[in-house]
Motif scaffolding. Structure first.
Motif, PDB file in Angstrom:
ATOM      1  N   VAL A 110       0.788  -1.331   0.076  1.00  0.00           N
ATOM      2  CA  VAL A 110      -0.158  -0.075  -0.055  1.00  0.00           C
ATOM      3  C   VAL A 110       0.692   1.346   0.141  1.00  0.00           C
ATOM      4  CG1 VAL A 110      -1.638   1.356   1.436  1.00  0.00           C
ATOM      5  CG2 VAL A 110      -1.966  -1.182   0.953  1.00  0.00           C
ATOM      6  N   THR A 111       1.968   1.182   0.813  1.00  0.00           N
ATOM      7  CA  THR A 111       2.814   2.621   0.758  1.00  0.00           C
ATOM      8  C   THR A 111       3.203   2.517  -0.581  1.00  0.00           C
ATOM      9  OG1 THR A 111       3.557   1.847   3.434  1.00  0.00           O
ATOM     10  CG2 THR A 111       4.735   3.252   1.982  1.00  0.00           C
ATOM     11  N   GLN A 112       3.751   1.570  -1.082  1.00  0.00           N
ATOM     12  CA  GLN A 112       4.524   1.611  -2.496  1.00  0.00           C
ATOM     13  C   GLN A 112       3.607   2.327  -3.540  1.00  0.00           C
ATOM     14  OE1 GLN A 112       6.413  -1.884  -3.439  1.00  0.00           O
ATOM     15  NE2 GLN A 112       7.461  -2.072  -1.622  1.00  0.00           N
ATOM     16  N   ARG A 113       2.425   1.917  -3.431  1.00  0.00           N
ATOM     17  CA  ARG A 113       1.133   2.507  -4.423  1.00  0.00           C
ATOM     18  C   ARG A 113       0.472   3.692  -3.835  1.00  0.00           C
ATOM     19  NH1 ARG A 113      -1.933  -2.983  -4.562  1.00  0.00           N
ATOM     20  NH2 ARG A 113      -3.418  -1.944  -5.817  1.00  0.00           N
ATOM     21  N   MET A 114       0.967   4.553  -2.914  1.00  0.00           N
ATOM     22  CA  MET A 114       0.237   5.713  -2.589  1.00  0.00           C
ATOM     23  C   MET A 114      -0.016   6.604  -3.574  1.00  0.00           C
ATOM     24  SD  MET A 114      -0.622   5.821   0.602  1.00  0.00           S
ATOM     25  CE  MET A 114      -0.447   5.072   2.227  1.00  0.00           C
ATOM     26  N   VAL A 159      -8.473  -3.294  -2.050  1.00  0.00           N
ATOM     27  CA  VAL A 159      -7.242  -3.997  -1.497  1.00  0.00           C
ATOM     28  C   VAL A 159      -7.748  -5.433  -0.812  1.00  0.00           C
ATOM     29  CG1 VAL A 159      -5.648  -3.574   0.276  1.00  0.00           C
ATOM     30  CG2 VAL A 159      -6.139  -1.794  -1.184  1.00  0.00           C
ATOM     31  N   LEU A 160      -9.057  -5.265  -0.146  1.00  0.00           N
ATOM     32  CA  LEU A 160      -9.627  -6.467   0.580  1.00  0.00           C
ATOM     33  C   LEU A 160      -9.830  -7.479  -0.543  1.00  0.00           C
ATOM     34  CD1 LEU A 160     -11.971  -5.018   3.202  1.00  0.00           C
ATOM     35  CD2 LEU A 160      -9.901  -6.010   3.556  1.00  0.00           C
ATOM     36  N   LEU A 161     -10.291  -7.119  -1.816  1.00  0.00           N
ATOM     37  CA  LEU A 161     -10.425  -7.792  -2.641  1.00  0.00           C
ATOM     38  C   LEU A 161      -9.021  -8.893  -3.301  1.00  0.00           C
ATOM     39  CD1 LEU A 161     -12.206  -9.444  -4.932  1.00  0.00           C
ATOM     40  CD2 LEU A 161     -11.849  -7.629  -6.446  1.00  0.00           C
ATOM     41  N   GLU A 162      -8.076  -7.855  -3.337  1.00  0.00           N
ATOM     42  CA  GLU A 162      -6.792  -8.497  -3.469  1.00  0.00           C
ATOM     43  C   GLU A 162      -6.294  -9.486  -2.552  1.00  0.00           C
ATOM     44  OE1 GLU A 162      -3.694  -5.611  -3.959  1.00  0.00           O
ATOM     45  OE2 GLU A 162      -5.128  -4.183  -5.222  1.00  0.00           O
ATOM     46  N   ALA A 163      -6.602  -9.059  -1.115  1.00  0.00           N
ATOM     47  CA  ALA A 163      -6.391  -9.988   0.061  1.00  0.00           C
ATOM     48  C   ALA A 163      -7.187 -11.510  -0.228  1.00  0.00           C
ATOM     49  CB  ALA A 163      -6.652  -9.281   1.143  1.00  0.00           C
ATOM     50  N   PHE A 164      -8.518 -11.095  -0.700  1.00  0.00           N
ATOM     51  CA  PHE A 164      -9.379 -12.365  -0.767  1.00  0.00           C
ATOM     52  C   PHE A 164      -8.630 -13.180  -1.730  1.00  0.00           C
ATOM     53  CE2 PHE A 164     -12.586 -14.456  -3.206  1.00  0.00           C
ATOM     54  CZ  PHE A 164     -13.227 -15.350  -2.234  1.00  0.00           C
ATOM     55  N   ILE A 165      -8.079 -12.781  -3.022  1.00  0.00           N
ATOM     56  CA  ILE A 165      -7.727 -13.545  -4.098  1.00  0.00           C
ATOM     57  C   ILE A 165      -6.450 -14.087  -3.681  1.00  0.00           C
ATOM     58  CG2 ILE A 165      -6.695 -13.600  -6.451  1.00  0.00           C
ATOM     59  CD1 ILE A 165      -8.835 -11.186  -6.994  1.00  0.00           C
ATOM     60  N   VAL A 166      -5.596 -13.390  -3.125  1.00  0.00           N
ATOM     61  CA  VAL A 166      -4.443 -13.937  -2.250  1.00  0.00           C
ATOM     62  C   VAL A 166      -4.452 -15.078  -1.560  1.00  0.00           C
ATOM     63  CG1 VAL A 166      -2.085 -13.440  -1.091  1.00  0.00           C
ATOM     64  CG2 VAL A 166      -2.922 -11.818  -2.864  1.00  0.00           C
ATOM     65  N   ILE A 195      -8.274 -10.297   7.298  1.00  0.00           N
ATOM     66  CA  ILE A 195      -8.114  -9.713   8.660  1.00  0.00           C
ATOM     67  C   ILE A 195      -6.581  -9.031   8.627  1.00  0.00           C
ATOM     68  CG2 ILE A 195      -7.837 -10.163  11.045  1.00  0.00           C
ATOM     69  CD1 ILE A 195      -9.904 -12.318  10.848  1.00  0.00           C
ATOM     70  N   ALA A 196      -5.750  -9.757   8.334  1.00  0.00           N
ATOM     71  CA  ALA A 196      -4.342  -9.142   8.271  1.00  0.00           C
ATOM     72  C   ALA A 196      -4.198  -7.949   7.388  1.00  0.00           C
ATOM     73  CB  ALA A 196      -3.385 -10.162   7.877  1.00  0.00           C
ATOM     74  N   ALA A 197      -5.064  -7.609   6.232  1.00  0.00           N
ATOM     75  CA  ALA A 197      -4.980  -6.795   5.287  1.00  0.00           C
ATOM     76  C   ALA A 197      -6.080  -5.572   5.456  1.00  0.00           C
ATOM     77  CB  ALA A 197      -5.398  -7.551   3.824  1.00  0.00           C
ATOM     78  N   TRP A 198      -6.771  -5.678   6.693  1.00  0.00           N
ATOM     79  CA  TRP A 198      -7.577  -4.922   7.035  1.00  0.00           C
ATOM     80  C   TRP A 198      -7.211  -3.465   7.043  1.00  0.00           C
ATOM     81  CZ3 TRP A 198     -12.855  -4.107   6.076  1.00  0.00           C
ATOM     82  CH2 TRP A 198     -13.492  -3.068   6.794  1.00  0.00           C
ATOM     83  N   THR A 199      -6.180  -3.418   8.090  1.00  0.00           N
ATOM     84  CA  THR A 199      -5.702  -1.959   8.609  1.00  0.00           C
ATOM     85  C   THR A 199      -4.841  -1.410   7.241  1.00  0.00           C
ATOM     86  OG1 THR A 199      -5.486  -3.043  10.791  1.00  0.00           O
ATOM     87  CG2 THR A 199      -4.078  -0.805  10.033  1.00  0.00           C
TER      88      THR A 199
END
Length: 612
Positions: free
Chosen positions: A28-32, A52-59, A114-118
């Motif tokens: 996320v920092t790199q894609r600000m 971002v949560l969709l990316e987390a779901f796929i990963v 959950i880990a990607a939520w913040t």
């Protein structure tokens, strides 16, 4: 076994949460700038967070699917290995159940999201203009609230553990639970204060590790702690794994010390006849009769075990239901062993009250001094002996001084036990042999006597003839087997943490492309870049290891102190293991930096500086 494996699986998932969260934070920092542009074009906070949560779901879905496939492959490989070792497993081999696929997939996806939520929420909160500026944004947030919260939590954890340690009147189980709660709080506090802790510690560690490398070492020391949040999160995964390894290591060496102390101070037998401890089988009937008449044997005794509970008579009514089945165990119940000789002679203790000779016709129960004081029992006190077949009452006929083996704190007369308990419910466990002093003084004669004993019990196949020292070594070997299984399961958490360090270093190199290009442009050689990345990785790894070892030593000491009444009187520290863990952590740092360091060294200076 299921609970045991699930516990270690959860440990692996917990370690994975920190790595996943750290990875998404860096991504996320790199894609600000990208997120800021999307906000400027009209994307809402909710849309960016959802993306971002969709990316987390796929990963999470892909990673969990690969994990399930790998798990079944490893399981099949384990079955093949066991077959090759002629160790057959019950049933028809590896079975497939839908729950074994569905649960890991659901848990893996949930953990990843959950880990990607913040990080996802942070992506959605990007201001369109402010996020356009260059630089690392992760250091701008204050650590004060997090650090103070962690400090308060650590203080509470220490207070709870201290209370459990001095609460001597409580049951061991209750005290251990309090220590466990304090341990969880201590682990959480280390995670919270980790970033703030990393700044002074890694700074000092970096100066020591980087001193021989001059300017490159100073650069590495600065880089390794300039982003404390990332450093704390990356190192915590290794901290948690090594803390658990340290606790288990302390338990292992302390158990070995307890076994050695017992064999040297309490077990007075010249020889012990026992089945292999790892076989979990009983001693065959007739072993004592086979050796008692051998020339040179002065005396023999047999210890038996069974499902026997000794309780106050008034509690007996609640122990057995109307149909004869055991229902509830009272808080003052204790497991009992069965013995057919003088407890004082064979276990190196002395009588406080009454007689310790369980071979006498009127012998009933002998108990340790601490058991007598705890329950206010005296010689003459009538106790209920509960077995699967029912209840009988026997008097206390002797109280002995405490030994280093709390497993023998209550012993019932063999004759009385066989009179009231079915023989099938009592299993011989060990037979002790005492030989004449003239033979014991001669090592050659001892070897001959051992051979005679071995020949006498040869037909029983599973019986091993050992000296007391050899018996302690066998017990220690069984402890090593148990620890080996635990370490193998803990290795999962350590491997995951190592992958997290590799991941963080790799993403850090990508994030610092311009910086690395500038260093190359001002004259730093490729070898210097590789060395700098390597030193940063080593410093983060050693920091995580040191914090984990210190935390593990504290928690291990606390748990062992509470368990001292269970036979672990000596608290031992596995110093060699600790040194190896520190050296291994440094090696992990070097290995983790190999790929990222090589990539950083190949960075084109001018192209990197010009990147936008």
């Amino acid at each position: 076994v299921n609970y045991f494996l699930i516990a270690f699986g959860l440990i692996g998932l917990l370690v994975g949460i920190f790595i996943i969260s750290n990875t998404f934070t860096m991504l996320v920092t790199q894609r600000m700038k990208e997120f800021a542009l999307l906000r400027a074009l009209g994307a809402s906070r909710r849309q960016l967070t959802a993306s971002v949560l969709l990316e987390a779901f796929i990963v999470g879905l892909i990673g969990s699917a690969l994990g399930v496939i790998t798990g079944f492959g490893l399981s099949q490989g384990l079955f093949m290995l066991l077959d090759a070792m002629s160790i057959s497993m019950p049933g028809d081999g590896l079975t497939f159940e839908p729950v074994a696929v569905i649960v890991p997939l659901l848990v893996g996806v949930a953990i990843t999201m959950i880990a990607a939520w913040t990080p996802a929420a942070r992506a959605g909160a990007v201001p369109p203009v402010e996020a356009m500026r260059s630089g690392d944004q992760t250091t701008s947030n204050s650590l004060s609230a997090r650090t103070w919260t962690g400090t308060v939590l650590a203080s509470a954890a220490i207070a709870i553990i201290a209370w459990a340690l001095q609460w001597n009147d409580a049951e061991t189980k209750i005290r251990a639970i309090f220590v466990g709660v304090g341990a969880v709080m201590a682990v959480a506090s280390v995670w919270l204060v980790g970033p703030a802790l990393s700044m002074p510690l890694i700074g000092g560690l970096g100066r020591v590790v980087g001193a021989p490398f001059g300017t490159v070492g100073k650069l590495a020391a600065t880089n390794s702690h300039r982003n404390p949040r990332r450093t704390g999160t990356t190192s915590f995964a290794l901290t948690l794994g090594l803390a658990l390894v340290t606790v288990i290591g302390m338990f292992g060496v302390s158990m070995k010390e307890a076994v050695n102390e017992w064999s040297e101070t309490n077990l007075t037998a010249d020889f012990v006849l026992s089945p292999p401890l790892t076989a979990h089988s009983a001693l065959p009937l007739g072993v004592e009769d086979a050796v008692k008449d051998i020339d040179g044997v002065d005396d023999t005794a047999t210890l038996s075990i069974g499902a026997l509970l000794v309780i106050p008579p008034e509690e007996a009514a609640t122990m057995i239901a109307s149909d004869g089945e055991q229902t509830e165990v009272g808080p003052e119940s204790s497991n009992a062993s069965v013995f057919n000789s003088n407890v004082g002679k064979w276990y190196g203790t002395r009588a406080i009250q009454g007689s310790l000779d369980l071979a006498k016709p009127d012998a009933g129960i002998v108990i340790s001094e601490s058991t007598a004081k705890k329950n206010s029992w005296n010689v003459g006190t009538e106790l209920a002996v509960v077995s699967k077949g029912g209840i009988t009452r026997l008097p206390v006929t002797g109280i002995f001084a405490d030994t280093s083996d709390p497993g023998q704190s209550i012993m019932v007369s063999d004759e009385a036990a066989h009179k009231y308990v079915k023989s099938s419910h009592l299993l011989p466990f060990q037979t002790y042999v005492d030989i004449s002093d003239s033979i014991a003084a001669d090592s050659g004669s001892m070897d001959e006597m051992k051979q005679k004993l071995s020949d006498a019990v040869a037909d029983y196949l599973v019986v091993q003839v050992m000296t007391a020292k050899e018996f302690a070594g066998l017990a220690n070997a069984s402890i090593d087997v148990m620890l080996g299984i635990v370490y193998a399961l803990l290795a999962l958490a350590v491997i995951i943490s190592i992958l997290g360090i590799i991941n963080t270093v790799a993403l850090s190199v990508v994030e610092r492309r311009q910086e690395i290009g500038m260093l190359r442009a001002v004259g730093l050689q490729r070898s210097g870049i590789r060395r700098m990345i390597r030193l940063e990785s080593v410093e983060i790894s050693i920091f995580g290891a040191v914090v984990g070892i210190v935390l593990g030593l504290f928690l291990g000491w606390s748990l062992l102190t509470v368990l001292k009444d269970e036979g672990l009187n000596t608290i031992a520290v596995p110093w060699l293991q600790i040194v190896l863990m520190l050296l291994g952590s440094a090696l992990v740092g070097i290995i983790a930096a190999l790929g990222p360091g090589q990539k950083a060294a190949k960075t084109p200076p001018l192209a990197a500086i010009a990147d936008e």
